[in-house]
Design an enzyme around this catalytic site. Structure first.
Site, PDB file in Angstrom:
ATOM      1  N   ASP A   1       0.932  -1.079  -0.204  1.00  0.00           N
ATOM      2  CA  ASP A   1      -0.066   0.106   0.222  1.00  0.00           C
ATOM      3  C   ASP A   1       0.933   0.993   0.004  1.00  0.00           C
ATOM      4  OD1 ASP A   1      -2.197  -1.356   0.079  1.00  0.00           O
ATOM      5  OD2 ASP A   1      -2.152  -1.403   2.389  1.00  0.00           O
TER       6      ASP A   1
HETATM    7  N1  URA Z   1      -1.322  -5.962   3.689  1.00  0.00           N
HETATM    8  C1  URA Z   1      -1.824  -4.615   3.728  1.00  0.00           C
HETATM    9  O1  URA Z   1      -2.882  -4.386   4.232  1.00  0.00           O
HETATM   10  N2  URA Z   1      -1.219  -3.771   3.150  1.00  0.00           N
HETATM   11  C2  URA Z   1       0.070  -3.960   2.600  1.00  0.00           C
HETATM   12  O2  URA Z   1       0.675  -3.060   2.002  1.00  0.00           O
HETATM   13  C3  URA Z   1       0.498  -5.306   2.434  1.00  0.00           C
HETATM   14  C4  URA Z   1      -0.184  -6.243   3.036  1.00  0.00           C
END
Ligand code: URA
Length: 277
Positions: free
Chosen positions: A121
């Site tokens: 993310d």
């Molecule tokens: N899980 C999440 O919630 N975000 C990420 O960036 C990776 C795994």
């Protein structure tokens, strides 16, 4: 099929068919833009016919590409590198809205065709693998069983070990059940983790290992047990560790790391085949 696997599939069979300018760049003739200039100048031919059209696609295995009459060959070696992704960058190689992307942090000009294996993310930090090797990328993100990924999550609230039990058993999210996750409460951030979470009263630190790659999965898993994630970091991807790589920096994988990754992608593939029997 997961988003990641679909994204790689979307690139089509690799590397057999691709745009001519991409081929020229990947072969080290010039940058992508420079290759386009060579094409529009009429200096590039495919099977003896001048190719000025920028959309021209070639079959890398069959077509004969020449620049100024000199044959151009496909480079044998694929590239593998890891980035310590900082917060604030999208995991994509281009964003129509012009937001910062991880492409700004890795040497795309030197290694055209580089793509991220999986995604983090925008606000997640940590290890992101890049390669030009579509086969390995696809194997590591096989829909039925991804390579193991380790996350450190700083969560809201004082958590007890008992509250992690639903995640260990396999919690059900709105898009289906998750596989059981290995998770534990930590007192402090491990020294080699590569992040510096600011722990304040009323927060907890959780280490969690998952094999899947669903959207916002770790955040949703911890949210489901009523401890929203405040910060998320990935110190490890399969056998790879950041090992002191500074935030925002990248480095090529060492031979031993690549061997370990290949080994792990074979295990992942084998397990997936067995699971599908
Ligand atoms: N899980 C999440 O919630 N975000 C990420 O960036 C990776 C795994």
């Amino acid at each position: 099929m997961t988003d990641d696997a679909r994204r790689i599939e979307g690139n089509g069979p690799w590397p057999h068919t691709m745009r001519l300018q991409r081929f020229l760049a990947r072969a080290g003739v010039a940058s992508r833009r420079g290759s386009e200039n060579l094409m529009t100048a009429g200096r590039v031919s495919v099977n003896g016919v001048v190719a000025c059209e920028l959309g021209t696609k070639i079959d890398v295995d069959r077509d004969v590409v020449e620049v100024d009459g000199m044959r151009v060959s496909w480079p044998a070696e694929a590239v593998y590198l890891m980035l310590h992704k900082p917060s604030g960058y999208l995991t994509t190689m281009s964003d129509p809205q012009g937001r910062p992307t991880v492409a700004e942090l890795v040497p795309c000009d030197r290694y055209p065709g580089l793509f991220p294996v999986g995604r983090l993310d925008m606000d997640t930090t940590g290890l992101l693998l890049f390669t030009t090797d579509g086969d390995l990328g696809q194997a590591l993100l096989h829909p039925s069983r991804h390579v193991e990924k380790t996350y450190l999550a700083l969560v809201d609230g004082s958590m007890s070990d008992r509250e992690l039990e639903p995640l260990r058993k396999g919690i059900v999210l709105d898009d289906g059940p998750c596989q059981p996750a290995r998770c534990s409460l930590l007192e402090t951030v491990p020294p080699d983790a590569g992040c510096s979470f600011k722990r304040v009263r009323g927060t907890s630190l959780v280490e969690i290992d998952i094999h899947e790659g669903r959207k916002n999965q770790v955040k949703r898993m911890l949210g489901a047990v009523h401890h929203p994630v405040l910060e998320l970091h990935r110190p490890a991807f399969g056998p790879l560790r950041l090992n002191g790589l500074a935030s925002g920096s990248w480095r090529e994988l060492e031979r031993a790391e690549l061997d370990a990754l290949r080994e792990c992608s074979c295990t992942v593939k084998k397990q997936a085949t067995e699971n599908n029997r």
